[in-house]
Design an enzyme around this catalytic site. Structure first.
Site, PDB file in Angstrom:
ATOM      1  N   GLU A   1      -3.271  11.204   3.420  1.00  0.00           N
ATOM      2  CA  GLU A   1      -4.115  10.784   4.538  1.00  0.00           C
ATOM      3  C   GLU A   1      -4.095  11.952   5.515  1.00  0.00           C
ATOM      4  O   GLU A   1      -3.040  12.277   6.072  1.00  0.00           O
ATOM      5  CB  GLU A   1      -3.585   9.510   5.188  1.00  0.00           C
ATOM      6  CG  GLU A   1      -4.459   8.985   6.307  1.00  0.00           C
ATOM      7  CD  GLU A   1      -3.893   7.715   6.917  1.00  0.00           C
ATOM      8  OE1 GLU A   1      -4.688   6.830   7.263  1.00  0.00           O
ATOM      9  OE2 GLU A   1      -2.652   7.606   7.050  1.00  0.00           O
TER      10      GLU A   1
ATOM     11  N   GLU B   1       0.843  -1.201   0.000  1.00  0.00           N
ATOM     12  CA  GLU B   1       0.000   0.000   0.000  1.00  0.00           C
ATOM     13  C   GLU B   1       0.876   1.247   0.000  1.00  0.00           C
ATOM     14  O   GLU B   1       1.881   1.304   0.715  1.00  0.00           O
ATOM     15  CB  GLU B   1      -0.903  -0.007   1.231  1.00  0.00           C
ATOM     16  CG  GLU B   1      -1.723   1.249   1.431  1.00  0.00           C
ATOM     17  CD  GLU B   1      -2.559   1.190   2.705  1.00  0.00           C
ATOM     18  OE1 GLU B   1      -2.815   2.286   3.271  1.00  0.00           O
ATOM     19  OE2 GLU B   1      -2.945   0.087   3.145  1.00  0.00           O
TER      20      GLU B   1
END
Length: 327
Positions: free
Chosen positions: A187, A182
């Site tokens: 974020e 990932e």
């Protein structure tokens, strides 16, 4: 604001520049008025004009001047199957979306903790992908879309996003089909009352072993980027990018400025990838979520937090997502 761009050779150039070039180079067809039409005398062409065998192509603007040289004869070129401008009519039913994107997580996962990814919580409107969350029972229903196709390094992925003004994460990331590798481009938590999180962007990645479950990601403070100017990232749109150059190179950019490069020894120090590094093709993912770790660390109750119950504060806006490869 979006700009229409056309490809010349392997370049993407502004439409206004293309019009200038097409009306300036001898021998090119154009719908523009000719010199004769405009009352301008056209000079005679010599009988034996000296034309170079390999004329130099017209110079074009480099849209990504901060990226490495893509190599001889190549340019950083948009990959349409994993990119989207969201500037079409018809919303998510339009072929410009439905052909290449899906309104769910690619493997049916419904989200972390009490998050529930729900198609009703996202829409495409006025040239943007828009998410808005709702509290439904003991769940937080939010939006998530994923690309149907995958892409692999070398690539540069960039998005233009306005974070939600809430404790929910606004996230743009990549994940392999087997969920073992990932890369998190963005974020962040835009809730302006929180002086710490509203001024920081989490720029990180994960490598996993699924059975028995193990998860590695770098956790140092350097993964929480702040610009030192007090910028609260949810105040405005910003461009967020990640360069996945090779299995051991991740570079993060904010508004075209390099802000973090993950050290090679922090890519996979536990050997979860078997020594390969980040090599698996990944889906592009845009999501919002109630992340469980914040309940323990920050004492948040997502079901009652005013930045979630006031649904207008949960709105996340994505102007575009663009993925480039050297071609």
């Amino acid at each position: 604001m979006k700009y229409t761009r056309l490809r010349v050779g392997m370049k993407l150039i502004p439409l206004c520049f293309l019009v200038f070039v097409m009306t300036s180079i001898s021998g090119c067809d154009s719908d523009s008025n000719s010199d004769d039409d405009m009352g301008v005398e056209t000079p005679e062409t010599p009988e034996n004009p000296e034309t170079p065998e390999n004329p130099e192509p017209p110079e074009v603007e480099n849209d990504l001047p901060f990226l490495p040289d893509p190599g001889a004869g190549k340019s950083w070129t948009i990959q349409p199957k994993v990119s989207n401008e969201f500037d079409f009519e018809g919303g998510k039913d339009a072929p410009e979306f439905a052909n290449d994107w899906q309104d769910v997580f690619f493997n049916g996962w419904t989200g972390p903790g009490i998050t529930r990814y729900t198609p009703e919580q996202s829409k495409i409107e006025n040239g943007e992908l828009i998410y808005q969350a709702n509290v439904v029972g003991n769940t937080i229903q939010t939006g998530c879309v994923t690309s149907k196709e995958k892409a692999v390094y070398p690539l540069y992925m960039e998005v233009k996003v306005k974070l939600s003004n809430s404790v929910l994460s606004s996230a743009v990331w990549m994940l392999s089909e087997d969920s073992t590798q990932e890369i998190d481009n963005l974020e962040a938590f835009g809730e302006k009352e929180n002086e710490y999180f509203s001024k920081r962007l989490h720029l990180s990645h994960h490598v996993f072993i699924r059975e028995p479950f193990q998860d590695y990601q770098p956790l140092g403070q350097e993964t929480w980027y702040t610009d030192g100017k007090g910028t609260q990232w949810g105040d405005d749109y910003h461009n967020y990018g990640v360069l996945w150059l090779d299995p051991w190179t991740l570079k993060y950019y904010v508004d075209g400025e390099l802000v973090r490069e993950t050290p090679v020894d922090e890519i996979d120090p536990e050997g979860y990838t078997g020594g390969t590094g980040l090599v698996k093709p990944m889906h592009m993912i845009i999501s919002a979520a109630a992340q469980s770790w914040r309940e323990g660390n920050s004492g948040i109750d997502f079901l009652t937090d005013p930045s979630v119950t006031k649904t207008e504060r949960t709105i996340m806006r994505v102007d575009w997502i663009r993925v480039y490869k050297p071609e």
